[in-house]
Scaffold this active site. Structure first.
Site, short mmCIF file in Angstrom:
data_model
loop_
_atom_site.label_atom_id
_atom_site.label_comp_id
_atom_site.label_asym_id
_atom_site.label_seq_id
_atom_site.Cartn_x
_atom_site.Cartn_y
_atom_site.Cartn_z
N ASN A 105 0.84 -1.21 0.00
CA ASN A 105 0.00 0.00 0.00
C ASN A 105 0.87 1.25 0.00
O ASN A 105 1.90 1.31 0.67
CB ASN A 105 -1.02 0.00 1.16
CG ASN A 105 -0.42 -0.23 2.52
OD1 ASN A 105 0.56 -0.95 2.66
ND2 ASN A 105 -1.00 0.37 3.53
N GLU A 115 0.46 5.24 0.51
CA GLU A 115 -0.47 6.28 0.96
C GLU A 115 0.00 7.67 0.50
O GLU A 115 1.11 7.82 -0.02
CB GLU A 115 -0.60 6.22 2.49
CG GLU A 115 -1.19 4.89 2.93
CD GLU A 115 -1.40 4.77 4.42
OE1 GLU A 115 -0.95 5.65 5.19
OE2 GLU A 115 -2.02 3.76 4.83
N GLU A 172 -2.94 -4.59 -3.08
CA GLU A 172 -3.41 -5.52 -4.10
C GLU A 172 -3.51 -4.82 -5.45
O GLU A 172 -3.14 -5.36 -6.50
CB GLU A 172 -4.79 -6.09 -3.75
CG GLU A 172 -4.87 -6.82 -2.43
CD GLU A 172 -5.23 -5.92 -1.26
OE1 GLU A 172 -4.68 -4.80 -1.17
OE2 GLU A 172 -6.04 -6.35 -0.43
#
Ligand code: THU
Length: 157
Positions: free
Chosen positions: A61, A63, A74
């Site tokens: 991930n 951010e 994913e």
């Protein structure tokens, strides 16, 4: 008339029941976690994708201070596959997470947006692929198709 949708999956408690390849791919997903950029949530997610030609793609991930601009692990991995290996079928995706908020034995349930993207990549390749979810203490859930995680998904039919 009431209808029920059920979800098919396997629950593996004993890590050694997994193939060497699955174990290796899970370790790659945990390594991918280390590349997460998650200063806001402090929740690190890692994904590793095994392609039919044996190539491995990882994602984590990423951010951003403008929160919605970030992306889940994913989707980072699957969009990399789409961008770099558009014709290479996916065999399996492995998804793991680490974070103070996540107890050691808990398995991450991928978010709805990622499930929708997984379903579409499966439709696109016209062949199901496995989704393998693993806790930090290596309890594992295996889905034989991405669509099993999102029954009644949005789509053309
Ligand atoms: N996250 C993922 O990477 N995958 C998911 O399936 C759920 C959530 C990330 C997004 C955000 O960076 C952090 O986890 C907390 O929501």
């Amino acid at each position: 008339m009431e209808k029920t949708l059920s979800i098919n999956y396997f629950h593996i408690n004993d890590w050694t029941e997994l193939s060497d390849l699955d174990q290796k791919m899970i370790e790659k997903a945990f390594e991918a976690c280390e590349n997460a950029y998650a200063p806001y949530s402090k929740f690190k997610v890692g994904a590793s994708v095994l392609l039919k030609n044996g190539h491995v793609v990882i994602g984590s991930n990423q951010e951003n201070i403008a929160y919605p601009s970030g992306l889940c692990a994913e989707r980072v991995a699957l969009f990399h596959v789409g961008a770099n290996f558009p014709n290479e079928p996916i065999v399996s995706i492995y998804i793991v997470a680490k974070g103070d908020l996540l107890p050691f034995e808990k398995i991450l349930a991928p978010c709805g947006g990622c499930r929708q993207v997984m379903v579409e990549s499966e439709i696109r390749q016209n062949e199901p692929y496995r989704v393998v979810l693993v806790s930090q203490n290596r309890k594992t859930l295996i889905f034989n198709a991405a669509k099993d995680l999102l029954p009644f998904s949005f789509g053309s039919d």
